[in-house]
Design an enzyme around this catalytic site. Structure first.
Site, PDB file in Angstrom:
ATOM      1  N   ARG A 138       0.831  -1.208   0.000  1.00  0.00           N
ATOM      2  CA  ARG A 138       0.000   0.000   0.000  1.00  0.00           C
ATOM      3  C   ARG A 138       0.869   1.264   0.000  1.00  0.00           C
ATOM      4  O   ARG A 138       0.459   2.307  -0.508  1.00  0.00           O
ATOM      5  CB  ARG A 138      -0.997   0.002   1.166  1.00  0.00           C
ATOM      6  CG  ARG A 138      -2.157   0.961   0.940  1.00  0.00           C
ATOM      7  CD  ARG A 138      -3.215   0.878   2.035  1.00  0.00           C
ATOM      8  NE  ARG A 138      -4.306  -0.043   1.755  1.00  0.00           N
ATOM      9  CZ  ARG A 138      -5.359   0.230   0.986  1.00  0.00           C
ATOM     10  NH1 ARG A 138      -5.482   1.408   0.419  1.00  0.00           N
ATOM     11  NH2 ARG A 138      -6.298  -0.669   0.792  1.00  0.00           N
ATOM     12  N   GLU A 177     -10.038   5.224   7.069  1.00  0.00           N
ATOM     13  CA  GLU A 177      -8.618   5.557   7.054  1.00  0.00           C
ATOM     14  C   GLU A 177      -8.264   6.909   6.424  1.00  0.00           C
ATOM     15  O   GLU A 177      -7.335   7.565   6.889  1.00  0.00           O
ATOM     16  CB  GLU A 177      -7.840   4.441   6.339  1.00  0.00           C
ATOM     17  CG  GLU A 177      -7.879   3.146   7.100  1.00  0.00           C
ATOM     18  CD  GLU A 177      -7.311   1.998   6.283  1.00  0.00           C
ATOM     19  OE1 GLU A 177      -7.966   1.585   5.311  1.00  0.00           O
ATOM     20  OE2 GLU A 177      -6.204   1.547   6.608  1.00  0.00           O
TER      21      GLU A 177
HETATM   22  N1  LUZ Z   1      -5.518  -4.852   5.486  1.00  0.00           N
HETATM   23  C1  LUZ Z   1      -5.234  -5.712   4.502  1.00  0.00           C
HETATM   24  C2  LUZ Z   1      -5.658  -3.541   5.259  1.00  0.00           C
HETATM   25  O1  LUZ Z   1      -5.078  -6.884   4.764  1.00  0.00           O
HETATM   26  N2  LUZ Z   1      -5.128  -5.260   3.254  1.00  0.00           N
HETATM   27  C3  LUZ Z   1      -5.268  -3.963   2.927  1.00  0.00           C
HETATM   28  O2  LUZ Z   1      -5.169  -3.595   1.758  1.00  0.00           O
HETATM   29  C4  LUZ Z   1      -5.535  -3.059   3.973  1.00  0.00           C
HETATM   30  N3  LUZ Z   1      -5.647  -1.760   3.730  1.00  0.00           N
HETATM   31  C5  LUZ Z   1      -5.871  -0.939   4.733  1.00  0.00           C
HETATM   32  C6  LUZ Z   1      -6.000  -1.428   5.999  1.00  0.00           C
HETATM   33  N4  LUZ Z   1      -5.905  -2.712   6.265  1.00  0.00           N
HETATM   34 MO1  MOS Z   2      -6.791  -1.593   9.252  1.00  0.00          MO
HETATM   35  S1  MOS Z   2      -5.035  -0.672   9.192  1.00  0.00           S
HETATM   36  O1  MOS Z   2      -7.870  -1.035   8.244  1.00  0.00           O
HETATM   37  O2  MOS Z   2      -6.923  -2.885  10.213  1.00  0.00           O
END
Ligand code: LUZ
Ligand code: MOS
Length: 760
Positions: free
Chosen positions: A314, A717
């Site tokens: 990400r 987020e």
């Molecule tokens: N968790 C995950 C996340 O496993 N994959 C993601 O792309 C993600 N993005 C934001 C927060 N948690």
């Molecule tokens: Mo999250 S960082 O969307 O558990």
């Protein structure tokens, strides 16, 4: 706005009254079963080494101790790694970080378990400790293969650039500090199966991990989550070890076992936001348009992979934030260090990537002698541009948010006021900054973008809803109630949200990635629609309607061809039941249109993007280096918010949490891998006093997006990254005081660092 909802439904958070009166039940409020054993972890006191002696005979004889478990007691696989199998539940001989669990002490009380802990004798042959990601990289200590995203040709583009700048950037870690610490409570069942109550964002992750540790199939483990007291990513995967430990202990002893970490244990043993060190090179043409951007990210992953590979990904996805960049080459390395494995944290690597390009632009603007926001503005993302990962920008909301923020908050007047203040005051300086955000919504791992829901309509007209969503304070329960009430056209009072339970809704993705309400809400709509379809067929039969007649459900009544017939919901449900209609349904949803090819690093990974722009004003006391945020005013792209009250809560909380990461929260490990900020006296998080005097949020007027639930875009987020504006408001105040200041772009900008910068 969903116009069919009353004001009351739109604003009320169904949990609010219970929260503020202290009646909400959390894990630790479960009544304790007779015979419950209390667990405590004995963990590694050194960051790297080999166990040469481990003697717990004295501990085992200590008062109230029932048993002490080691890795040898694990009937299944001693493995908890979710993406890469590189992390044991209980250490065998190698120790990789301070806080790594070694033994599980089971006693009649927490205190007795705690006392026994100090009687464990351990000797360790210590090895070299690495805490810095760049050092790890140089020594070849990587958790997995590095990755690069490219677009165009940066080498060729740099040749043509009128201006090229390069530099280094660092950002610190961040402690989640969920109010409720990690914990779990396991109950042995008949025939060797087990029920685990867990404070987790990911019930299925807990289920899978427990099954692996116990060596049983997943159907032998039932995980139940009522609600949790905050997660912020810290309980996406890292709720699993404690659950697996109590499950193991319950399995071995046949007794209920409970373990709720003390704050100290939680701070010591759990991973946090990844600290990053980064290098960049950025090039502009004569018109100050970005032609090329290169960056290398060194992610401090800690001692095991955990979710780091996904977090790192990400960072690459969001490396160019909200800007149009035609030539990109960004590389990330997942560096292995002797710290607790770092993990998901709101923004999930995105903020770390964005801070680098913001720093690059800030530095460039300074060198070019023009305001930072002018350089940002000239390069905002526009429709039709391609992201480095191949997705085409479909909505030009970056410019809309930016322009609306400038207009609504009268930026030029605001700037003049700041200039006047700065001209008048020698030792107080104000700083202003703009922070645009573009955040992609979907799990970047495409298969995770699916969800299910179970709906029962009871014969009295009440409705029970189960989804895979975990309520962690973000208001998802309220949104799910709204979705069901809207689908059936009934009062939300009729709807009950059940606990999140793996036997009702299986194979859930964690409540994460800002996508929980979208995924689970769409699955819930699917379930409701199935029941509505059956009702429709039933009504058509009962009233002998024609096939083309339209049946609708609104205001707790049946509507035919948009005209109300006097057939109330309760009576409809009862008649349908007597006619032996199926009043239950299981819904399913998989986000359409998304895909990503990792071999090419190209695709269309996100359902949509969320945009916004925040303007931050700070006043710095230049004698003491202390500061106070006067205001953050922002325009945010909510789509068509289904619950402005809940969504505003997410904006305010996310913003202030992001500001904390950028300014106050100084996570410190020394060269031995010891956490030096392991108490709330040494680790400061934002409070109401720290928060800006004014937080003003304007809604960008849009139609919303079809892939967002009820066209209401994901909001969990994205606002965290507005907090990055706090850093640049501070640097701009520093420059107002000392135009020649030596800025290092190392977050957080604590008061100590600010004071040094003022006089550098
Ligand atoms: N968790 C995950 C996340 O496993 N994959 C993601 O792309 C993600 N993005 C934001 C927060 N948690
Ligand atoms: Mo999250 S960082 O969307 O558990």
């Amino acid at each position: 706005m969903n116009r069919k909802m009353s004001d009351k439904e739109r604003k009320l958070n169904i949990d609010a009254a219970f929260h503020v009166t202290g009646r909400t039940k959390y894990l630790d409020d479960l009544p304790e079963w007779q015979g419950t054993l209390f667990a405590k972890v004995f963990y590694a006191p050194k960051a790297h080494g080999e166990i040469t002696k481990l003697d717990y005979t004295k501990a085992a004889q200590s008062d109230g101790v029932f048993r002490i478990l080691s890795y040898k007691d694990i009937p299944g696989e001693n493995q908890i790694g979710g993406i890469i199998p590189d992390e044991p539940l209980l250490a065998e001989t190698e120790l990789h970080f301070i806080g790594q669990p070694i033994l599980l002490i089971l006693a009649d009380s927490e205190l007795q378990a705690e006392k026994a802990k100090s009687l464990v004798e351990i000797e360790i042959k210590e090895k070299e400790v690495i805490v810095d990601p760049k050092e790890a990289f140089e020594k070849g200590e990587l958790l997995h293969a590095s990755r690069t995203f490219t677009l165009g040709d940066t080498n060729a583009a740099f040749e043509d650039c009128a201006h090229v700048f390069s530099g280094e950037v660092a950002s610190g870690g961040q402690e989640h500090l969920y109010l409720e610490t990690q914990g779990a409570y396991a109950f042995p069942q008949n025939r060797g199966s087990i029920v685990v109550h867990s404070s987790t964002q990911g019930p299925t992750a807990v289920q899978r991990t427990c099954a692996r540790i116990l060596g049983v199939s997943m159907n032998q483990v039932e995980v139940d989550v009522n609600r949790i007291g905050g997660g912020f990513g810290g309980k996406e995967d890292q709720a699993s070890p404690w659950a697996a430990m109590v499950a193991l202990a319950a399995f071995v002893t046949g007794r209920p076992v409970k373990y709720i970490l003390s704050r100290h244990e939680d701070l010591q043993m759990t991973g946090k936001r990844h600290p990053y060190k980064s290098e960049y090179k950025i090039g502009f043409d004569e018109d100050l348009k970005i032609k090329a951007y290169e960056a290398t990210f060194y992610q401090n992953g800690g001692a095991a992979a955990d979710l780091s590979p996904a977090v790192m990904e990400r960072t690459l996805f969001h490396a160019t934030n909200s800007y149009s960049v035609p030539n990109v080459s960004v590389t990330a390395h997942g560096c292995k260090t002797n710290l607790p494995p770092n993990t998901a944290f709101r923004g999930f690597g995105g903020p770390q990537g964005m801070f680098v390009i913001e720093s690059a632009l800030h530095n460039a603007a300074r060198k070019l002698g023009l305001p930072f926001h002018q350089l940002q503005e000239r390069n905002l993302l526009i429709e039709g541009m391609e992201f480095s990962y191949g997705q085409i920008v479909a909505e030009a909301k970056a410019v809309d948010c930016w322009d609306q923020a400038k207009r609504q908050y009268d930026l030029s007047r605001w700037e003049r006021e700041v200039e006047t203040f700065n001209a008048k005051n020698k030792y107080q300086k104000k700083g202003l900054s703009l922070m645009p955000v573009c955040f992609g919504i979907s799990f970047t791992n495409t298969p995770m973008n699916q969800a299910r829901a179970l709906v029962h309509v009871y014969s009295d007209g009440s409705v029970g809803v189960s989804t895979g969503a975990v309520e962690m304070g973000q208001g998802v329960n309220t949104k799910m109630v709204q979705v069901a009430a809207h689908a059936f056209g009934i009062d939300s009072q009729r709807i009950k949200l059940e606990n999140t339970n793996t036997t009702r809704v299986a194979n859930t993705s964690p409540s994460a990635a800002s996508a929980t309400a979208d995924l689970n809400g769409k699955a819930l709509q699917d379930a409701c629609n199935q029941i509505k379809d059956r009702f429709t067929a039933f009504i058509k039969r009962a009233l002998q309607l024609k096939a083309e007649d339209l049946v609708g459900f609104k205001e707790e009544q049946v509507f035919i061809n948009n005209k109300k017939v006097d057939w109330p919901w309760e009576d409809l449900v009862n008649k349908a039941f007597l006619a032996r209609e199926n009043l239950s349904a299981k819904g399913h949803y998989a986000t359409p249109k998304i895909h990503f090819d990792k071999s090419k690093e190209k695709g269309h990974p996100f359902a949509y993007h969320v945009y916004g722009t925040a303007i931050t004003e700070v006043t710095v006391d230049c004698l003491r280096g202390i500061y106070h945020f006067d205001a953050v005013r922002l325009v945010h792209d909510f789509g068509s918010s289904m619950n402005p009250g809940v969504d505003l809560g997410q904006i305010e909380g996310g913003l202030v949490q992001g500001m904390g990461w950028m300014t106050l929260e100084d996570l410190v490990y020394n060269e031995k891998g010891e956490l030096k900020s392991g108490t709330l006296a040494t680790y400061k998080i934002p409070d109401a006093n720290y928060a800006p005097d004014v937080i003003d949020v304007q809604f960008l007027e849009t139609d919303g997006h079809d892939l967002a639930i009820l066209k209401s875009k994901a909001v969990g987020e994205p606002p965290l990254m507005y907090g990055i504006g706090a850093y640049f408001a501070l640097t701009n105040a520093v420059l107002a005081f000392n135009p020649n200041a030596n800025l290092t772009y190392e977050a957080p900008m604590t008061t100590e660092k600010l004071l040094m910068a003022l006089y550098s």
